[in-house]
Write an enzyme that holds these catalytic residues in place. Structure first.
Site, short mmCIF file in Angstrom:
data_model
loop_
_atom_site.label_atom_id
_atom_site.label_comp_id
_atom_site.label_asym_id
_atom_site.label_seq_id
_atom_site.Cartn_x
_atom_site.Cartn_y
_atom_site.Cartn_z
N LYS A 1 -16.57 -3.94 3.74
CA LYS A 1 -15.97 -4.97 2.91
C LYS A 1 -16.99 -6.05 2.59
O LYS A 1 -17.80 -6.43 3.43
CB LYS A 1 -14.76 -5.59 3.60
CG LYS A 1 -13.58 -4.64 3.75
CD LYS A 1 -13.04 -4.20 2.40
CE LYS A 1 -11.82 -3.30 2.55
NZ LYS A 1 -11.28 -2.87 1.26
N ASP B 1 -17.13 -2.75 -0.99
CA ASP B 1 -15.84 -2.93 -1.64
C ASP B 1 -15.45 -4.40 -1.56
O ASP B 1 -15.26 -4.94 -0.47
CB ASP B 1 -14.80 -2.06 -0.94
CG ASP B 1 -13.40 -2.19 -1.53
OD1 ASP B 1 -13.23 -2.90 -2.55
OD2 ASP B 1 -12.47 -1.59 -0.96
N GLU C 1 -17.27 -0.94 -5.16
CA GLU C 1 -15.86 -0.69 -5.45
C GLU C 1 -15.12 -1.98 -5.78
O GLU C 1 -15.30 -2.99 -5.13
CB GLU C 1 -15.22 -0.01 -4.23
CG GLU C 1 -13.76 0.34 -4.39
CD GLU C 1 -13.26 1.17 -3.22
OE1 GLU C 1 -12.07 1.07 -2.88
OE2 GLU C 1 -14.08 1.92 -2.63
N GLU D 1 -7.99 1.83 -7.92
CA GLU D 1 -6.95 1.68 -6.91
C GLU D 1 -5.72 0.97 -7.46
O GLU D 1 -4.59 1.21 -7.03
CB GLU D 1 -7.54 0.91 -5.73
CG GLU D 1 -6.57 0.48 -4.66
CD GLU D 1 -7.26 -0.38 -3.60
OE1 GLU D 1 -6.55 -1.15 -2.95
OE2 GLU D 1 -8.49 -0.27 -3.44
N ASP E 1 -4.99 6.25 -6.12
CA ASP E 1 -4.31 6.42 -4.85
C ASP E 1 -3.14 7.35 -5.11
O ASP E 1 -2.21 7.02 -5.85
CB ASP E 1 -3.82 5.08 -4.30
CG ASP E 1 -3.34 5.20 -2.86
OD1 ASP E 1 -2.42 6.02 -2.63
OD2 ASP E 1 -3.87 4.52 -1.98
N HIS F 1 -8.56 6.90 -3.46
CA HIS F 1 -8.29 5.85 -2.48
C HIS F 1 -7.21 6.37 -1.54
O HIS F 1 -6.23 6.98 -1.96
CB HIS F 1 -7.80 4.59 -3.20
CG HIS F 1 -7.38 3.47 -2.30
ND1 HIS F 1 -6.07 3.30 -1.90
CD2 HIS F 1 -8.08 2.48 -1.72
CE1 HIS F 1 -5.99 2.23 -1.10
NE2 HIS F 1 -7.20 1.72 -0.98
N GLU G 1 -11.66 9.33 1.33
CA GLU G 1 -11.69 8.15 2.17
C GLU G 1 -10.96 8.42 3.48
O GLU G 1 -9.86 8.98 3.49
CB GLU G 1 -11.03 6.98 1.45
CG GLU G 1 -11.02 5.69 2.26
CD GLU G 1 -10.55 4.50 1.44
OE1 GLU G 1 -10.90 3.36 1.83
OE2 GLU G 1 -9.85 4.70 0.44
#
Length: 386
Positions: free
Chosen positions: A166, A194, A220, A246, A269, A296, A329
């Site tokens: 992150k 991300d 991301e 996402e 997702d 995702h 993922e």
């Protein structure tokens, strides 16, 4: 084979170690699962991504329109749900509810036909998949840097070939932590970042310029999901591949993402963007724009298994004899709802997944833990999805 019951479950559990990222601080997990039962007793499990209570409400809304339908006719059922919600739910929670029911139908269909979902989708084009480790969240620990270094060591020892961290706490902090983790992961483990749409275009570009030399796998959600122009400009001005999607729903959302040349890598997702039925359509659309797909996946082994079967069926982009395996993922953060409630047939060995051959998704639910984490018995005030 008629559908005789659709039962959603909202589960919640407090985390032992709360964590945060660029948007929110979380101390609990909360998910919505759904069980679809057929007249012969066959059942399938599905999962929705997003606010669990609202997804349950969506499932309850669709239930009377789906009961009595033939479970094998999943595209027909998908259209029934889509048309019933189109006027007020073209994106968002209703699509997560559709996704949950749709995934459960694919699971049940596979069990009925004694075939894995990968075969039902059209066959296993990618027998080996490389999961990447999602982790490196921030905590209030006074030893955060040491903790991140230990986490990096674990991923290397487990054989992961890529990991995602992150960012989004500010340019200087981001550069510091990216350099730290790149040092500990080395060149054998690709590092992705991300920001959960924490930056505007100018900030995202500055971060890219500061870390381009570190061979970042992708950036991301660098900017706001509605900032298609920002996405496109960023792609044009950095060598780091740009990923996103996402927050997109259905093939229509991804068509907009592709038409604006916003991403190199699309990340639907499956538990939110329309289920496996719609994910198949999104994949066809992506191939026509020559875009990669890495879904995702943030949930239980139901969501992860759906992603594995889906990715196993993706077209090669482009086709060639020697290429890298496609990726999924694999969230590595604390999640008792994933590890206690759901059982699965996926084996991760030295950073690789062989596509399972068990019927359906190859998943089931532990009834004891389903009851233990039921929202009625273990209410939580702080939902988690990311």
């Amino acid at each position: 084979m008629k559908i005789i019951d659709i039962q959603p479950y909202v589960l919640s559990q407090d985390l032992e170690t709360p964590f945060y990222f660029s948007q929110w601080h979380y101390a609990s997990r909360k998910i919505c699962l759904v069980k679809v039962t057929l007249e012969d007793g066959t059942y399938g499990w599905g999962e929705g991504y997003g606010p669990a209570d609202m997804i349950k409400t969506g499932i309850d809304f669709f239930k009377p329109f789906v009961l009595g339908e033939n479970a094998l006719e999943n595209e027909k059922i998908w259209q029934i749900m889509y048309l019933r919600s189109m006027d007020f739910g073209r994106s968002g929670i209703f699509n997560a509810a559709i996704s949950a029911i749709d995934i459960a139908l694919w699971d049940a269909k596979g069990k009925l036909l004694n075939l894995p979902v990968s075969v039902l989708l059209g066959g296993v084009k990618n027998p080996v998949i490389h999961p990447y480790a999602t982790g490196f969240y921030f905590t209030d620990s006074p030893t955060l840097e040491e903790d991140l270094a230990k986490e990096a060591k674990i991923y290397k020892e487990l054989g992961f070939k890529a990991a995602k961290m992150k960012v989004g706490l500010g340019i200087e902090k981001d550069v510091h932590y990216v350099e730290l983790l790149k040092k500990h992961l080395g060149d054998d483990v690709k590092l992705m970042i991300d920001s959960n749409h924490a930056y505007n275009y100018r900030e995202a570009l500055e971060l890219c310029k500061r870390i381009e030399h570190l061979d970042i796998g992708w950036f991301e959600e660098p900017v706001h999901p509605e900032d298609y122009k920002g996405y496109s400009k960023l792609r044009e001005n950095t060598t780091i591949p740009i990923a996103g999607g996402e927050c997109e729903y259905l093939r229509h959302g991804f068509k907009r993402l592709f038409e604006t040349e916003s991403v190199d890598i699309a990340q639907p997702d499956i538990c939110a963007s329309g289920g496996l039925t719609e994910a198949k359509r999104i994949a066809t659309l992506a191939s026509s724009y020559h875009k990669d797909i890495v879904p995702h996946s943030w949930g239980t082994w139901i969501a992860i298994s759906a992603a594995v079967h889906f990715v196993s069926n993706l077209d090669q982009n482009p086709g060639r004899m020697f290429r890298n395996a496609p990726m999924i993922e694999l969230d590595r953060t604390e999640n008792p709802l994933r590890d206690d409630v759901t059982k699965h047939s996926i084996q991760v060995n030295n950073g690789e997944i062989q596509v399972p051959t068990t019927p359906g998704l190859g998943v089931d639910v532990n009834q004891e833990f389903l009851e233990k984490y039921s929202i009625d018995k273990n209410a939580s005030t702080e939902p988690l999805w990311s």
